[in-house]
Design a protein around this motif. Structure first.
Motif, PDB file in Angstrom:
ATOM      1  N   LEU A   4      -2.725  -0.476 -11.293  1.00  0.00           N
ATOM      2  CA  LEU A   4      -3.372   0.074 -10.232  1.00  0.00           C
ATOM      3  C   LEU A   4      -4.296  -1.395  -9.631  1.00  0.00           C
ATOM      4  CD1 LEU A   4      -4.135   3.749 -10.236  1.00  0.00           C
ATOM      5  CD2 LEU A   4      -2.578   2.303  -8.760  1.00  0.00           C
TER       6      LEU A   4
ATOM      7  N   LEU B  86       2.879   6.420  -7.130  1.00  0.00           N
ATOM      8  CA  LEU B  86       1.892   7.153  -7.721  1.00  0.00           C
ATOM      9  C   LEU B  86       1.975   8.556  -7.584  1.00  0.00           C
ATOM     10  CD1 LEU B  86      -0.842   6.554  -9.300  1.00  0.00           C
ATOM     11  CD2 LEU B  86      -2.046   6.611  -7.389  1.00  0.00           C
ATOM     12  N   ALA B  87       2.273   8.917  -6.301  1.00  0.00           N
ATOM     13  CA  ALA B  87       2.484  10.726  -5.971  1.00  0.00           C
ATOM     14  C   ALA B  87       3.776  10.794  -6.745  1.00  0.00           C
ATOM     15  CB  ALA B  87       2.833  10.682  -4.421  1.00  0.00           C
TER      16      ALA B  87
ATOM     17  N   LEU C 259       0.803  -1.267   0.108  1.00  0.00           N
ATOM     18  CA  LEU C 259      -0.159   0.195  -0.081  1.00  0.00           C
ATOM     19  C   LEU C 259       0.892   1.211  -0.273  1.00  0.00           C
ATOM     20  CD1 LEU C 259      -3.034   0.726   0.188  1.00  0.00           C
ATOM     21  CD2 LEU C 259      -2.797   0.668   2.629  1.00  0.00           C
ATOM     22  N   GLY C 260       2.020   1.192   0.926  1.00  0.00           N
ATOM     23  CA  GLY C 260       2.690   2.432   1.005  1.00  0.00           C
ATOM     24  C   GLY C 260       3.600   2.447  -0.134  1.00  0.00           C
TER      25      GLY C 260
ATOM     26  N   THR D  87       1.574   3.782  -3.220  1.00  0.00           N
ATOM     27  CA  THR D  87       0.958   5.304  -3.120  1.00  0.00           C
ATOM     28  C   THR D  87       2.139   6.166  -3.366  1.00  0.00           C
ATOM     29  OG1 THR D  87      -0.755   4.547  -1.409  1.00  0.00           O
ATOM     30  CG2 THR D  87      -0.001   6.798  -1.347  1.00  0.00           C
ATOM     31  N   MET D  88       3.249   5.955  -2.837  1.00  0.00           N
ATOM     32  CA  MET D  88       4.409   6.979  -2.920  1.00  0.00           C
ATOM     33  C   MET D  88       4.654   6.714  -4.425  1.00  0.00           C
ATOM     34  SD  MET D  88       6.642   6.460   0.542  1.00  0.00           S
ATOM     35  CE  MET D  88       7.798   7.821  -0.107  1.00  0.00           C
TER      36      MET D  88
ATOM     37  N   TRP E  76      -9.290  -0.213  -5.482  1.00  0.00           N
ATOM     38  CA  TRP E  76     -10.097  -0.598  -4.327  1.00  0.00           C
ATOM     39  C   TRP E  76     -11.069  -1.701  -4.424  1.00  0.00           C
ATOM     40  CZ3 TRP E  76     -15.405  -0.404  -2.491  1.00  0.00           C
ATOM     41  CH2 TRP E  76     -15.534  -0.571  -1.055  1.00  0.00           C
TER      42      TRP E  76
ATOM     43  N   LEU F 286      -8.111   4.582  -8.908  1.00  0.00           N
ATOM     44  CA  LEU F 286      -7.962   4.261  -7.486  1.00  0.00           C
ATOM     45  C   LEU F 286      -9.253   3.426  -7.047  1.00  0.00           C
ATOM     46  CD1 LEU F 286      -6.313   7.343  -5.885  1.00  0.00           C
ATOM     47  CD2 LEU F 286      -5.303   5.319  -6.115  1.00  0.00           C
TER      48      LEU F 286
END
Length: 431
Positions: free
Chosen positions: A376, A46-47, A39-40, A43-44, A87, A83
């Motif tokens: 994703l 993607l940012a 998850l982390g 997310t990083m 999910w 996203l």
């Protein structure tokens, strides 16, 4: 005296280092480690990808669309689609997922075939795009995920028969070969190589004999060399990547400017939006060569951070594949890991002039919804698998119970449930 002091310093350093290593080992062994790393890390990445797409595409967007934010907003739209899809993928029932694996392969084959009709169109010489009304998609990106899901379901059903090489090869190898041929007809050699890497990785996971890999590498190497040599553009890419500056004004232009961008970034980079290569010198700066802009603006520190995040995702996925008892989860996790890591290696090798320029995006970082959304969804599946592991699920339930208790301000009476609080606390500490 000095010898005594030195011995004391060494003895005091070793326990501290050993203690740090032991703490790291215990942290990595916690039930939720794979869940948080997946998850982390995703997310990083993607940012970072959104940040770099905004920077790398700003000049091109202003020049072509009269707005420096045009491509960034398109990428943001794809993120807003991807996203929720991730999910949903993290919560999909596994039986339903296995049922859907078969029609998704058929859909991918149909979409790949449609690119050769009037609905298909070419970009940069590759006829691998499909126009479906206002939406344009690249079916080969959908094919990567569909192949992984379908082959994982096949191998899970044939788990006890995989000791026989023929059961491991059929029907997976012929189907993947057929899809790869459809991709080659689109002149997309890079995606065909990724599909080949997925196939080989899956065969290695199911335990194919090593001698067959040598034969496969030889055959595919000959075919790839023939396809590259039979096309003038691919032949120029093949001959120029070794020394891009030999034909800097011609075939080596893109690779050469990619190297210039990477080398000019230094250790800490020039700073965000300070890239010089994105001002027209570097083609595809926001897609295939975004890693060069990242290296120029964020330097060695930024590139190592991206590599570390991909490494964290790979570690978590491999840990999940090893620990799971569900063969379908094992094969899906292995396939997604092979797909994303092989594509990352090819893209970075291409930017560093270690591989020919074959048009492969950097997962989660490069611009493009056709590549971003399937990636994703694939990572969403892995996050769901990691969260559903028995120990991880128990740890999450314990944490939710503690949060509800703390919010309500009520605690069970002493002796009401002997050992319940202490057991939950112990599980929470282990997680």
């Amino acid at each position: 005296m000095s010898v005594t002091r030195q011995t004391h310093q060494q003895s005091s350093t070793r326990p501290g280092l050993a203690g740090s290593m032991e703490t790291m080992r215990r942290t990595l062994e916690r039930p939720l480690t794979s869940y948080y790393l997946l998850l982390g890390g995703a997310t990083m990445l993607l940012a970072i990808g959104l940040m770099m797409v905004l920077s790398a595409s700003s000049v091109y967007s202003y020049r072509v669309h009269d707005s420096s934010y045009y491509i960034f907003f398109k990428q943001l739209t794809w993120v807003a689609i991807g996203l929720p899809a991730a999910w949903l993928a993290s919560r999909i029932n596994r039986r339903l997922l296995r049922v859907l694996a078969w029609p998704t392969v058929l859909v991918a084959v149909v979409l790949l075939a449609l690119t050769q009709t009037g609905l298909g169109f070419a970009v940069n010489g590759n006829r691998n795009w499909l126009a479906l009304g206002p939406l344009t998609v690249q079916p080969s990106e959908i094919a990567k995920l569909s192949i992984i899901l379908w082959s994982a379901d096949v191998y899970a059903k044939k788990e006890r028969l995989l000791g026989n090489p023929w059961h491991a090869l059929i029907p997976v190898a012929p189907v993947v070969a057929m899809i790869s041929v459809l991709v080659v007809f689109q002149h997309d050699l890079g995606t065909a190589l990724v599909l080949f890497a997925i196939l080989l990785g899956m065969l290695w996971v199911v335990g194919m004999p090593a001698r067959l890999f040598g034969i496969a590498f030889s055959l595919v190497g000959v075919v790839a060399f023939y396809l590259a040599a039979s096309n003038a553009e691919r032949r120029n890419r093949l001959t120029s990547f070794i020394d891009p500056f030999k034909d800097f004004q011609g075939a080596g232009w893109q690779a050469g400017h990619g190297l210039l961008g990477m080398s000019s970034g230094g250790i800490f980079g020039k700073g965000l939006s300070a890239s010089q290569q994105k001002w027209g010198n570097l083609p595809e700066a926001h897609t295939d060569f975004i890693f060069a802009v990242l290296g120029e603006e964020l330097g060695l520190i930024g590139t190592l951070l991206v590599l570390a995040l991909f490494g964290a995702i790979a570690f978590a996925a491999i840990r999940l594949a090893i620990n799971t008892t569900d063969p379908f989860v094992r094969y899906v996790t292995a396939g997604v890991t092979i797909w994303l890591m092989s594509q990352m290696i090819i893209n970075i090798g291409m930017v560093l002039a270690l591989l020919p320029v074959i048009g492969i995006p950097l997962p989660l970082v490069s611009y493009g919804g056709s590549a971003l959304v399937p990636s994703l969804v694939a990572l969403g599946l892995l996050v769901g698998f990691a969260r559903a592991e028995p120990e991880a699920a128990e740890a999450l339930r314990a944490r939710r119970g503690e949060r509800r208790t703390s919010r309500g301000g009520k605690h069970p009476a002493k002796g009401a449930f002997p050992g319940a609080i202490s057991a939950g606390s112990a599980r929470s500490r282990r997680s």
